[in-house]
Scaffold this motif. Structure first.
Motif, mmCIF file in Angstrom:
data_model
loop_
_atom_site.group_PDB
_atom_site.id
_atom_site.type_symbol
_atom_site.label_atom_id
_atom_site.label_comp_id
_atom_site.label_asym_id
_atom_site.label_seq_id
_atom_site.Cartn_x
_atom_site.Cartn_y
_atom_site.Cartn_z
ATOM 1 N N LYS A 1 -1.102 10.970 -5.746
ATOM 2 C CA LYS A 1 -1.955 11.500 -4.688
ATOM 3 C C LYS A 1 -2.296 10.415 -3.676
ATOM 4 N N SER A 2 -2.703 10.850 -2.512
ATOM 5 C CA SER A 2 -3.186 9.943 -1.473
ATOM 6 C C SER A 2 -4.406 10.574 -0.820
ATOM 7 N N VAL B 1 -5.821 4.671 3.911
ATOM 8 C CA VAL B 1 -5.244 5.634 2.973
ATOM 9 C C VAL B 1 -5.179 4.993 1.592
ATOM 10 N N ASP B 2 -5.872 5.592 0.633
ATOM 11 C CA ASP B 2 -5.831 5.141 -0.762
ATOM 12 C C ASP B 2 -4.814 5.986 -1.517
ATOM 13 N N ARG B 3 -4.134 5.359 -2.478
ATOM 14 C CA ARG B 3 -3.090 6.054 -3.221
ATOM 15 C C ARG B 3 -3.209 5.770 -4.710
ATOM 16 N N ARG C 1 0.807 -1.218 0.000
ATOM 17 C CA ARG C 1 0.000 0.000 0.000
ATOM 18 C C ARG C 1 0.844 1.274 0.000
ATOM 19 N N LYS C 2 2.032 1.213 0.587
ATOM 20 C CA LYS C 2 2.832 2.439 0.688
ATOM 21 C C LYS C 2 4.224 2.285 0.080
ATOM 22 N N GLU D 1 -6.955 10.005 2.622
ATOM 23 C CA GLU D 1 -7.299 9.297 3.847
ATOM 24 C C GLU D 1 -8.811 9.256 3.994
#
Length: 204
Positions: A97-98, A106-108, A75-76, A100
């Motif tokens: 972009k991310s 947290v979506d990215r 995810r990160k 919350e």
């Protein structure tokens, strides 16, 4: 723009460099857990709001399993690794972009364009996925489309290899095309743009 955009590939020619882009990305991802599923599908290309049946936008999607999609690695850390890798190759980062969500998740999104018109997108939502798009390319006869084995641990012809509609007589895993994972991954000076807002809406 009153004529179709120029493209480096036909539909049949685009699958190999697109799949090679996936293989190249996997090569730099640490502790790679494998993908669960691969999909080949297409998006409509249109001009002045009218679909053009002579052009298609190939989309290849590789999805992680729900379990692996929850890990911080996927995810990160993978977002950071791909950002650095694609920038080093000279690709233009077009989205980074991310968000919350109210539940704390947290979506990215990270996307990049290559000089040959291929678009790369790493998305981390409920599932994490690597998507590759061709932009609008001339449609090929279905008989010219060759099977390419999936990358990242997806079993060729297995349940997670969702390409069967392109091979109605069965996925020809015994005739799989071998690809060079570095085909088409040369450094780029920037993407090819088609700027007219009313032409070929489905480029990316």
């Amino acid at each position: 723009m009153d004529s179709p955009p120029e493209s480096e590939y036909t539909q049949a020619e685009a699958y190999a460099p697109m799949e090679a882009a996936v293989a190249d990305a996997i090569d730099v991802l640490p502790e790679f857990p494998g993908f669960e599923r691969r999909l080949w599908r297409e998006l409509v290309c249109s001009h002045n709001g009218v679909d053009d049946p002579d052009y298609t936008n190939i989309e290849i999607v590789y999805e992680f399993s729900p379990q692996n999609s929850e890990s911080d690695l996927v995810r990160k850390q993978y977002v950071d690794v791909l950002r650095e890798h694609w920038t080093a190759l000279g690709y233009e980062i077009t989205l980074d972009k991310s968000d919350e969500l109210s539940n704390g998740r947290v979506d990215r999104d990270l996307s990049a364009d290559r000089e040959d018109g291929i678009h790369l997108w790493y998305s981390v939502w409920g599932l994490a996925a690597l998507t590759v798009q061709s932009g609008c390319v001339p449609v090929s006869d279905s008989s010219d489309i060759e099977y390419i084995s999936p990358a990242g641990g997806v079993e060729p012809g297995g349940e997670g290899d969702v390409v069967g509609e392109y091979f109605p007589d069965g996925i020809p895993t015994d005739q799989a095309v071998a690809i060079d994972p570095f085909v088409g991954t040369q450094a780029a000076t920037g993407p090819i743009h088609f700027d007219s807002p009313d032409s070929y809406d489905g480029l990316i």
